[in-house]
Design an enzyme around this catalytic site. Structure first.
Site, PDB file in Angstrom:
ATOM      1  N   LYS A  79      18.545  18.638  -0.967  1.00  0.00           N
ATOM      2  CA  LYS A  79      18.667  17.774  -2.317  1.00  0.00           C
ATOM      3  C   LYS A  79      17.236  17.528  -2.767  1.00  0.00           C
ATOM      4  O   LYS A  79      16.346  17.563  -2.141  1.00  0.00           O
ATOM      5  CB  LYS A  79      19.387  16.611  -1.779  1.00  0.00           C
ATOM      6  CG  LYS A  79      20.897  17.083  -1.145  1.00  0.00           C
ATOM      7  CD  LYS A  79      21.745  17.279  -2.455  1.00  0.00           C
ATOM      8  CE  LYS A  79      23.152  17.671  -2.043  1.00  0.00           C
ATOM      9  NZ  LYS A  79      23.249  18.888  -1.381  1.00  0.00           N
ATOM     10  N   ASP A  80      17.366  16.872  -3.738  1.00  0.00           N
ATOM     11  CA  ASP A  80      15.974  16.425  -4.344  1.00  0.00           C
ATOM     12  C   ASP A  80      15.137  15.516  -3.606  1.00  0.00           C
ATOM     13  O   ASP A  80      15.525  14.734  -2.894  1.00  0.00           O
ATOM     14  CB  ASP A  80      16.479  15.832  -5.827  1.00  0.00           C
ATOM     15  CG  ASP A  80      15.232  15.682  -6.729  1.00  0.00           C
ATOM     16  OD1 ASP A  80      14.232  16.567  -6.508  1.00  0.00           O
ATOM     17  OD2 ASP A  80      15.181  15.264  -7.915  1.00  0.00           O
TER      18      ASP A  80
END
Length: 690
Positions: A356-357
């Site tokens: 994830k970012d």
């Protein structure tokens, strides 16, 4: 890229819709030839050289071995994590972060300058050198201007082949990720459910030790035990005096050592009338001596040596503790490294379905081998910007790519579009979709795009590979990387340049270490020191560059209508051939002499239609306030924000779900009809700050 009989199948444009058309195989061809009616119902592009549907991180080789749907971002300093005395090891250099993030994640491109004020920690927790959600009021414009100046040398969408739109609505401007809290990602699990952090309770287990085991040892004692565990000291044991001696107190100390430091055994000794708990290696003196000898011969980190034994684990309990990880402003690899550091375990015992970012708030499922929910929950008292919950014990780990996608909640601030324009744009996104380009984060943030390195690898131009990675460049980089590059340009001495790096595990540091070991005439071996998946990321970047250009060509020539040749190498085949020929590559002979760089391909959809699309235009006066609640806000019982009917600014709050290996920034690009690169977004935000 493609090897053997598959090499001619490289980089094929095909037709697709949101529904899958053909099975994706390593060779890149469907199991059965699709019919014309199937072709008409689906719009896909074939990506040569590797199957790009990867959405995860492999930790089997080294510390930062990654695969997925993001590219190397700007250099980042190792940051001090806010922790309390209860779990802060003094051995700070064991945090396995890199100065160049190499995790491939969900969209992290437009990291614009923010105008908010970062959170402050309180109590016994330490100060943290963390990227704040904004500047202090004094000098915020100067910092914005400075970053914008650096990003003048960054890439734009045009530089990486992102040029077309599929909708006809009028675009408008808006600021993406003004604050990292404006971008929330919830993982969609293999069961189709959206992951939420909504339960912090720990499963009751009579075999778990008492809570006291986490508090009974001092920081100094933990340091000594850790050094003993990792073969770092000359002593063969550590003795801990039992103050206020009772049987219960001795039992807690025994449990604490065995729980927190796997591989150590304990015994009670009476010395001069005082009770001591003595910790020692279960393997005995001979095994300890052998381990030290191996360590000294291999010159490897002690943590890579196997422990003699694992502490006991209840047979009735599943071997893996699954939990939901909520994190703020950290990418998944950084988060795993932080968790492993404070649990004193190796990162490769963690597994997950996708990364994830960083510049976002994200929620995802994680699994860890034989670490109790009790120990994990204890980290909630120690770590800032993390929350762990929804614990359960399972028999199996998580696997990369098992997720069904991600659900995004995004705020675009300071929008200029009218309500009617917003309505048209969002309806178009819902009904037509967006071009499935690879986002800007795939290509880096400096004046040396990562696809150039990938192209040089495929060309066997190893001197160019070395120079592209190490040479000075314009753009946003940390000071120590700048100094390292300057030293390299001046001396071409890998040892001297390596000394400029405070951490050595970044790509630049690994390459310099390889050059020091193998010499300047053996760049291939030196480059091979970099973990395999990190090396492949450069090739993936070049593949993405070719894909983006070919998709733009396909849309320009034929629009969205299906045409003969979409599922085989026809139609735009000459464009492929011409592009690769200009790059000194032969589309008919893509076999690489190094097997790792001869990769298979897969089909990739050209058009993606998001699911579960909803939106709302809100008005606000204070740019620092959050415009929606997070999972943690809901756990704490905070009421959702209430918006007035009028305000100084307008924002578009949008929700949508995407399948794996697609970029939310590309969906937002279709809505705004504007460049989502950091370069453009930073300049836009700097203008707004003025």
């Amino acid at each position: 890229m493609l090897a053997g009989p598959c090499r001619r199948r490289m980089l094929r444009v095909a037709l697709a819709s949101a529904a899958p058309l053909c099975s994706e195989r390593g060779a890149g061809l469907p199991a059965t030839r699709p019919t014309r009616s199937q072709a008409l119902g689906s719009l896909k592009c074939f990506l040569g050289a590797s199957k790009m549907e990867m959405t995860g991180v492999s930790l089997k080789r080294g510390y930062l071995v990654v695969e997925g749907n993001d590219c190397m971002g700007p250099a980042e300093e190792i940051k001090k994590q806010k922790v309390s005395e209860c779990c802060l090891p003094k051995d700070g250099d064991r945090l396995d972060s890199d100065c160049l993030p190499t995790s491939e994640t969900e969209p992290k491109t437009p990291e614009v300058v923010s105008a908010g004020k970062g959170k402050k920690n309180s109590g016994a927790q330490l100060e943290e050198e963390e990227e704040e959600d904004g500047f202090s009021e004094e000098g915020e414009e100067e910092e914005a201007e400075s970053f914008a100046e650096m990003m003048k040398h960054g890439l734009t969408e045009l530089d990486v082949g992102i040029t077309k739109f599929v909708s006809s609505h009028q675009g408008f401007s808006g600021i993406l990720k003004e604050r990292y809290s404006d971008f929330i990602v919830h993982e969609i699990g293999k069961d189709g459910q959206i992951s939420h952090l909504d339960d912090l309770s720990v499963p009751v287990d009579e075999e778990d030790p008492s809570e006291d085991v986490f508090m009974v040892l001092t920081t100094e004692e933990k340091q000594q035990l850790e050094e003993l565990q990792l073969f770092k000291n000359k002593e063969t044991s550590v003795a801990i005096e039992v103050i206020e001696d009772t049987k219960e107190k001795r039992t807690i100390i025994h449990q604490a050592i065995k729980s927190l430091f796997p591989g150590l055994e304990t015994k009670t000794e009476d010395r001069a009338g005082r009770k001591y708990i003595v910790a020692y290696h279960a393997a005995g003196k001979k095994a300890l001596a052998n381990a030290r000898a191996i360590r000294s011969l291999l010159v490897v980190g002690a943590s890579s040596l196997p422990y003699p034994r694992k502490h006991s684990w209840p047979k009735s309990r599943g071997s893996y503790c699954h939990f939901v990880l909520y994190k703020e402003n950290k990418d998944t690899m950084d988060a795993i490294n932080v968790l492993s550091k404070y649990l004193r375990v190796k990162p490769n015992i963690f597994s997950y379905m996708g990364t994830k970012d960083k510049r976002a708030i994200t929620v995802q499922e994680i699994a860890v081998l034989k670490i109790s929910a009790q120990r994990l929950a204890h980290l909630n008292k120690c770590l800032m910007n993390f929350k762990l919950g929804n614990f359960s014990y399972q028999k199996t780990p998580l696997k990369l790519g098992e997720l069904q996608g991600n659900h995004f909640t995004v705020v675009l601030r300071n929008i200029t579009g009218t309500d009617d324009q917003v309505q048209q744009a969002m309806n178009s996104l819902k009904e037509i979709g967006f071009i499935n380009y690879y986002g800007m984060q795939r290509f880096g943030t400096t004046a040396v795009p990562t696809y150039q390195v990938g192209r040089a690898i495929l060309q066997n131009s190893w001197t160019e590979v070395m120079d592209l990675i190490l040479k000075p460049r314009s753009g946003a980089e940390k000071g120590y990387l700048v100094k390292c590059r300057e030293e390299w340009a001046k001396t071409k001495d890998p040892t001297a340049a390596l000394k400029k790096l405070p951490v050595k595990r970044c790509v630049e540091g690994q390459l310099l270490r390889g050059l020091s070991k193998y010499g300047m005439k053996n760049i291939v071996s030196a480059f091979g020191i970099i973990p395999r998946n990190n090396r492949l990321m450069y090739i993936h970047s070049y593949q993405s560059y070719v894909w983006n250009n070919m998709v733009s060509k396909r849309i320009e020539d034929y629009g969205l209508k299906p045409v003969p040749g979409d599922l085989v190498l026809k139609g735009v085949s000459e464009a492929y051939r011409e592009m690769l020929t200009m790059d000194n590559l032969d589309i008919d002979n893509m076999r690489h002499k190094i097997r790792d760089y001869s990769l298979s391909g897969a089909y990739r959809k050209i058009i993606i239609r998001p699911q579960n699309v909803s939106w709302e235009v809100v008005v606000y006066d204070d740019p620092k306030i959050p415009l929606f609640n997070t999972d943690v806000d809901n756990l704490e019982g905070k009421p959702p924000p209430v918006f007035a009917s009028e305000g100084k600014y307008r924002a578009l709050k949008m929700d949508f779900s995407l399948p794996p290996s697609t970029y939310a920034t590309m969906a937002i690009r279709e809505v705004l009809k504007m460049d989502t690169s950091i370069k453009n977004q930073t300049q836009l935000n700097t203008t707004w700050l003025r």
